[in-house]
Design an enzyme around this catalytic site. Structure first.
Site, short mmCIF file in Angstrom:
data_model
loop_
_atom_site.label_atom_id
_atom_site.label_comp_id
_atom_site.label_asym_id
_atom_site.label_seq_id
_atom_site.Cartn_x
_atom_site.Cartn_y
_atom_site.Cartn_z
N THR A 1 0.81 -1.20 0.00
CA THR A 1 0.00 0.00 0.00
C THR A 1 0.86 1.27 0.00
O THR A 1 2.00 1.24 0.45
CB THR A 1 -0.81 -0.05 1.32
OG1 THR A 1 -1.54 -1.26 1.32
CG2 THR A 1 -1.70 1.13 1.52
N GLY B 1 -9.00 -4.84 3.28
CA GLY B 1 -7.94 -4.78 4.27
C GLY B 1 -8.06 -3.56 5.17
O GLY B 1 -9.12 -2.93 5.27
N ASP B 2 -6.96 -3.24 5.80
CA ASP B 2 -6.93 -2.14 6.76
C ASP B 2 -7.01 -0.76 6.11
O ASP B 2 -7.40 0.22 6.76
CB ASP B 2 -5.65 -2.21 7.60
CG ASP B 2 -4.38 -2.14 6.73
OD1 ASP B 2 -4.39 -2.69 5.60
OD2 ASP B 2 -3.39 -1.55 7.18
N GLY C 1 1.29 -3.28 4.62
CA GLY C 1 1.62 -4.66 4.97
C GLY C 1 0.41 -5.43 5.45
O GLY C 1 -0.70 -5.14 5.03
#
Ligand code: ASP
Length: 319
Positions: A181, A211-212, A233
């Site tokens: 990212t 994802g985050d 990550g």
């Protein structure tokens, strides 16, 4: 007229494709919101980068799905989109969610695409010939025993298919060198602190996996009182540990940005996780202090301020 804050911008590995253009906006007295969006758009349009925007690596079905978010420190307003197909600049759609749909913060999939279409965003094919080639190459190099191993030989075709898919996800290891990212955090001359994140997520992810990067507190957080932080990550760890918010809470407790990042990573790393991969974070405070941490040696983050003639690379603390 110059404001009372010295503009500064930081970003994760590979953000140097967008940081100089973002800094131009800050130097001209523009807003951190415009700077972060512009910087990330440059990164999303960089065809050499296979972890964000056009040419991002696809999911397990071979379809590129993008996540992005943007957060404003003074209001903690947050706009995000996730699992978006066929729109090359998800950071701009995320900004529009923040500005034009204040009753919501996060749109996903078809709904996010419908919103982008309504606003007149251009569609594009996101899978480039090069990213498709990379995807196929990695699929071809999966050893046969992972599909026809002892445990899977005797099972039915359907079960074998599911096991093979799981193996695909397990084998999804990052290649050598910087990957993942892109985060950009900017402080403008008025003291506004904005954090943006954009990603194509994990290659070979399950379709629909988010994802985050699209979740406030996990991969992105900005609070004008203490600081902003973002992650790259292993997104599932950042989601479970609330890592970006933890960094900011650590700063609130008096830690400097680098220590705050390192302690947040240690907390995430303490969680059990069979798919463990590197998690990194970086942080910028409203008074211009900055720092980053990573699970491996040699990681850096990018910085420009009013005096920079080119992006500078600062080491992250290695855990
Ligand atoms: N954090 C991203 C995600 O989990 C992945 C990455 O940074 O590579 O989607």
């Amino acid at each position: 007229m110059a404001g009372k804050f010295s503009p500064i911008i930081i970003g994760s590995e590979r953000s140097e494709a967008g940081i100089p253009a973002a800094m131009e906006i800050l130097r001209a007295g523009g807003s951190a919101l415009d700077a972060v969006e512009r910087g990330l758009r440059y990164c999303e349009d960089n065809l050499q980068d296979h972890y964000i925007g056009t040419s991002g690596l696809p999911n397990a079905r071979g379809i590129v799905e993008l996540d992005a978010s943007i957060m404003i420190g003074s209001s903690r307003a947050f706009g995000a989109v996730a699992a978006v197909k066929n729109y090359p600049n998800p950071i701009s759609i995320a900004r529009k969610v923040l500005e034009e749909l204040p009753q919501h913060s996060l749109l996903v999939g078809e709904g996010a695409e419908a919103f982008a279409e309504f606003l007149g965003f251009e569609k594009a094919e996101l899978l480039t010939p090069e990213s498709r080639e990379l995807w196929l190459k990695q699929l071809k190099t999966i050893p046969q025993e992972s599909i026809e191993g002892e445990n899977t030989k005797a099972t039915s075709g359907d079960e074998r298919y599911r096991l093979a898919s799981l193996e695909l996800v397990k084998r999804m290891a990052p290649h050598e060198g910087p990957w993942g990212t892109i985060n950009i955090i900017a402080l403008d001359q008025h003291g506004e602190l904005v954090c943006g994140v954009s990603t194509s997520g994990y290659p070979y992810k399950h379709p629909g996996r988010v994802g985050d990067s699209a979740v406030a507190g996990a991969g992105n957080y900005s609070d004008i009182r203490y600081g902003a932080a973002a992650c790259t990550g292993r997104g599932e760890l950042a989601l479970r540990a609330g890592t970006a918010r933890t960094v900011v809470e650590n700063i609130r407790a008096g830690q400097d940005p680098e220590t705050a990042c390192a302690n947040a990573l240690l907390e995430a790393r303490a969680l059990p996780d069979d798919f463990r991969a590197e998690l990194r974070c970086l942080s910028l405070t409203p008074d211009g202090r900055h720092g980053g941490a990573a699970g491996m040696e040699g990681s850096t983050y990018t910085l420009m301020n009013e005096h920079s003639t080119a992006p500078e690379f600062h080491p992250r603390r290695a855990l």
